[in-house]
Each structure stands twice: as structure tokens, then as C-alpha cells.
Scaffold this active site. Sequence first.
Site, short mmCIF file in Angstrom:
data_model
loop_
_atom_site.label_atom_id
_atom_site.label_comp_id
_atom_site.label_asym_id
_atom_site.label_seq_id
_atom_site.Cartn_x
_atom_site.Cartn_y
_atom_site.Cartn_z
N HIS A 161 -10.06 1.40 8.14
CA HIS A 161 -9.88 2.52 9.06
C HIS A 161 -10.64 2.34 10.37
O HIS A 161 -10.33 3.02 11.35
CB HIS A 161 -10.29 3.82 8.37
CG HIS A 161 -9.47 4.13 7.16
ND1 HIS A 161 -9.61 3.43 5.98
CD2 HIS A 161 -8.50 5.05 6.95
CE1 HIS A 161 -8.75 3.91 5.09
NE2 HIS A 161 -8.07 4.89 5.64
N HIS A 211 0.84 -1.19 0.00
CA HIS A 211 0.00 0.00 0.00
C HIS A 211 0.88 1.24 0.00
O HIS A 211 1.77 1.40 0.84
CB HIS A 211 -0.91 0.00 1.23
CG HIS A 211 -1.88 1.14 1.26
ND1 HIS A 211 -3.01 1.16 0.49
CD2 HIS A 211 -1.87 2.29 1.96
CE1 HIS A 211 -3.68 2.28 0.72
NE2 HIS A 211 -3.00 2.99 1.61
N ALA A 212 0.65 2.16 -0.95
CA ALA A 212 1.51 3.34 -1.10
C ALA A 212 1.44 4.23 0.13
O ALA A 212 0.35 4.52 0.64
CB ALA A 212 1.09 4.13 -2.34
N GLU A 247 -3.51 15.28 2.75
CA GLU A 247 -4.15 14.56 1.65
C GLU A 247 -4.52 15.52 0.52
O GLU A 247 -4.42 15.19 -0.66
CB GLU A 247 -5.39 13.83 2.15
CG GLU A 247 -5.12 12.74 3.17
CD GLU A 247 -4.17 11.67 2.66
OE1 GLU A 247 -4.25 11.31 1.46
OE2 GLU A 247 -3.35 11.18 3.46
N HIS A 256 0.81 12.03 -6.03
CA HIS A 256 0.15 12.23 -4.73
C HIS A 256 1.12 11.99 -3.59
O HIS A 256 1.24 12.82 -2.66
CB HIS A 256 -1.05 11.29 -4.62
CG HIS A 256 -1.72 11.34 -3.27
ND1 HIS A 256 -2.79 12.15 -3.00
CD2 HIS A 256 -1.45 10.69 -2.11
CE1 HIS A 256 -3.15 12.01 -1.75
NE2 HIS A 256 -2.36 11.12 -1.18
N GLU A 257 1.83 10.87 -3.62
CA GLU A 257 2.76 10.55 -2.53
C GLU A 257 3.93 11.53 -2.50
O GLU A 257 4.41 11.90 -1.42
CB GLU A 257 3.26 9.11 -2.67
CG GLU A 257 2.17 8.04 -2.56
CD GLU A 257 1.41 8.09 -1.24
OE1 GLU A 257 2.00 8.50 -0.23
OE2 GLU A 257 0.23 7.71 -1.23
N HIS A 299 3.14 14.54 -0.48
CA HIS A 299 3.40 14.40 0.96
C HIS A 299 4.87 14.69 1.27
O HIS A 299 5.19 15.40 2.24
CB HIS A 299 3.05 12.99 1.42
CG HIS A 299 1.60 12.68 1.46
ND1 HIS A 299 0.70 13.39 2.20
CD2 HIS A 299 0.87 11.70 0.85
CE1 HIS A 299 -0.52 12.89 2.06
NE2 HIS A 299 -0.43 11.85 1.23
N TYR A 314 -10.44 12.79 5.04
CA TYR A 314 -10.52 12.52 3.61
C TYR A 314 -11.67 13.29 2.97
O TYR A 314 -11.57 13.72 1.81
CB TYR A 314 -10.66 11.01 3.36
CG TYR A 314 -9.48 10.23 3.89
CD1 TYR A 314 -8.25 10.26 3.26
CD2 TYR A 314 -9.60 9.47 5.06
CE1 TYR A 314 -7.17 9.55 3.75
CE2 TYR A 314 -8.52 8.76 5.56
CZ TYR A 314 -7.30 8.80 4.91
OH TYR A 314 -6.23 8.11 5.41
#
Length: 552
Positions: free
Chosen positions: A412, A252-253, A310, A282-283, A286, A422
Site C-alpha cells: 500500500h 489477489h481477490a 471493507e 467478504h468479496e 462488496h 482498514y
Amino acid sequence: MTNFADDTKRQIQKLFYIGDAALEDQQKLEQLANVKASLETRYSTGKVCREDGECLSLEPDLVRIMATSRDYGELLWAWQGWRDAVGPSAKEDYKLYVELKNEAAVANVSDQPDCGAYWRSWYETDDLQDQVERLYNELSPLYVQLHAFVRRKLFNEYGPDKIDLRGPIPAHLLGNMWAQSWGNLLDLAIPYPDVPSIDVTPSLVSQGYDALRMFKTSEEFFTSLGLIEMPEEFWEKSMIEKPDDGREVVCHASAWDFYNGIDFRIKQCTDITGFYFEVIHHEMGHIEYYLQYKDLPVVYRRGANPGFHEAVGDVLALSVTTPKHLHAVGLLDELVDDSKTDLNYLMAKAMDKIAFLPFGYLMDQWRWSVFAGDTLPEDYNTKWWELRTKYQGVKPPVPRTANDFDPAAKYHIPSGVPYIRYFISSILQYQFHEALCRESGHEGPLHKCDIYRSTAAGTKLGDMLKLGSSKPWPDALEAITGSRDMSAKPLIQFFQPLIDWLEEQNRMNGDVIGWDENAATMAPMTTDRGNTFSSSSCMVIVSIITLIFLKP
């Protein structure tokens, strides 16, 4: 603390919040750690077995079935099997988890009555619930239009014995184990299937891209904005491909800050696809956030609020997935500028972004109710399906009972990760996008904007990222957008062409907008006491009249 400077007071206040460690009773602290481990282990090791003895894990096996199968029975088998495998046995653990998390929350902050209130306190506002409710009410008319359109497509696929055009959609038919994203149904919903796709996977493969080249292309996007390049340690220590030495790894990224000012990493197993091209950006968003605030005191090295991180990752993806950007970096041979291509692009986005909104909203609505004691253990599952039907317009495809514990089927919940971040991110990313596009000098529809190579936009973004959590989040929001309030208007503006098209299509089909509480389609929910849970208490009719709120 009245003699301290405001910044010193803020740092000290953040140091007060020590999470579960606030439990002074060592036995209870160990008990909480054990129950959390039990919940997470049950989820990560759960399997669903076929009659021939073959057992399937959630990822990739069951997720692949939900994404690719159009067999009603097979989808039902996977959906029900996963919930039966990880739900009922988790209920007692979760009851204890709630009790202990509430004790820890009260021990952290004496003026917070439960864990849900404690989580909301991270947003430094007294009216978070009112704010997110206002935002959701602004956006729900978009969702119900998409819901009606997709329900019609599923009706065409499965027939009237499976889909009621006036009722909620069976939750196992939306291409996702949790019905939170509908992108795997895009082939059914695409407005113009004969228009060439903008999927860049074939280009990535034909041009010989590997994981490293994809990451380097992403880095060039950031440096084109004048932002910070990745440090050498990032390239040395990140895991961007699945190891070929037989090691078992979590694919999972995720992005990681090791809080020493130099060590920042991404961990993911990259496939050479358009999907991962977007995930990488996206990553990397971060990581860029980490780099920008790395020199702040440790207590400030986080997003302005939990939704900001996010949102930063996603706002960059809004640019890099546009046909304009893909053409600019050589992954799209021809830049086609027409309404059909636009609508296909917007539908692909909506099946992810718009479809997610009610799910992102209701997850913590359920938990807040549980933590506050408004929903008791015997009503856990009843409340869950109340909210899912009310907001998502989905229903369980088979009867559920109070012995079931379907919330535990979503990562979650057993892992204790707050979720409203989110939903908030879904709002903020479009506010950020609009502001950065304005700064870049973009003219025209918002969905066509690409901030690539705009140092003005990069400066605006970087200045906000550098704040970390050193200021209340409205200050950070104002720094990038000029406003201190979250607003759904940019999101609505982005999707407006698709909204207009969906309204027209649904009107032509004569489709009900929303889900009729008189449509007797809800599978009955029984309780331990043998009572039947009435669907009329959780269904909603969303009037077409509410669409007037979409208009400027």
C-alpha cells in the site's frame, strides 16, 4: 452555490475532487504517473535470490516461507531479502512521489495543505486523527494482552537468546511478512489444541464443493436476508478460478463495479478451503453494496466513507464463520457449544483482527507525518520503526539504516493506497454486527451471533447500503446502529471471553504486559551521519492498570 439544493451542492462538491488530474502542469502529471508506475513495478517484480541462483517472488514463494517456516535463519533471510530487494532503490522515487502528491492535493482543495490532509478530508470530519487515536487507545489493552501471550509462545519456540520476555518481538517471527496478521501462528497460540477444529476445509472437499458452489452458497446467505441476488452478468463475467490456459493473472481477490448498473464482477483464484469460503463472502459483500447503490448518481456510488466497504464485507464474514452458521449450511457435522470451542474460535479471530489493529493504525500515521513534512527523507526509516515499535511492539531483527526504506516493502505504500480505512473497518464491522444481531433478535454472547435468514437484519443493512455516499457517513452509521459515533465497545464485547482468559494466562505466567523500554533488545538504527538511533525514544510500557478500561 448558495441557491442550489443541499443534495445538488453535495454532488457538485464531490465533482471538484479530481485527484492527481488537478495538476495543471502536464509534465508534472506525467512525472507523477511515471514515478507511481516505477514504485509499483519495483514491488510487483521484486525477487530474492538464493546463493544457488534460485530467485523467489513475494507471492507465493516468500509469503509461504513466512507462513510455514519456524527456522529463525530462513525467516530472517526472507524478511531481510525482501526489504533489501524493494526498499533502498525506491527511496528517491518516493521522495518525488510525496512532492507531486502534495502539489496535486493543494490543487484539488486549496484549504488542504498536503496529501495526508486531503486523504483525511474524504471522511468529512475535522477531527479524524483524534477519533482514531481515541479508538486505538480503547483497544490497545486488548492488543498488549495478546502480544504478551504470543511473545511467551515464541519464547518457548525459539528460546531466550531470540526472544526477550520484557521486550518487543522480532518482526520476522509472527508468520507474516509485515507482522500484521498472526494467524499462521495459531498452532502455537490455540488455547485448547485437543478440541476438534472448526476448519471446514475437509468438509468442503469431501462434499465435492467447487468454486461455483462456494459462490452459490454465499449468494444464498445474502438472499436469505432478503438482499439482492447476483445478476446474470456477474456469473458470466467474473473470474472465480485461475485460468487453465496458461494466462498470467493477478490472483489477489477483488470486487469490481463497472458503473453501468449491470456489470459487477469478482476476480480471484479460488481454492477449496475454509479461508476462501470466508473471502468469498467478504468479496460478495462488496458486490452487494454496489448493487444496492447502483441507481444513485455516479458520484455517490461508493461507501459512506472509505472504511464502510471493507466493514460490510467483514461483518458478513463474522456470521458465516461461526460454528452455528457452518452447522446450518451443512459444513459442520456437530454443533458443539462449550467454552473451549469458543475460546479456540475467538483466538483464531484475534490472531487476525486484534493483531492487525496497531498496524492498521500506524501505516497512515507514518504517511501523514511524511506528507506534512514532519518526517524528512533522511528520517523515513527511523520514523517507520519508531511507530512500529511504539504501537506494535515489534523490532527489526537486524540493524536498519537511513539508507533502507522498509515502508516500501508493504504494497500500500508504493501503490499509494490509503490505509486508515482498514483500521476504521475493524471498528465499524463490530458495530454493524452488534446492530444487526440486535435486529435479528439474537440473545447471548455477540461472538455466537449468526444473522443468517434474518430478513429484519437484512432490511436494516440494505437500507444503509442504498445510501452509498449520498449522505455524510455519520448518517449512514446512525441508520444501521442508531449512533453517529464510531465505538470500540462492540469489538471489546465480542472478544471479552478471550480477554479474560488472556489476562489469567499472562498473570499465571508472570508475564510483562507491554514492552519495557529498558529491555535492550532493539537492533541499533544508524543514520547516514553515523549516529545511533536510541530505542528508548520509541519503546513503550503499557501498564496493566489500563486494563480497567476494558471493564463495563
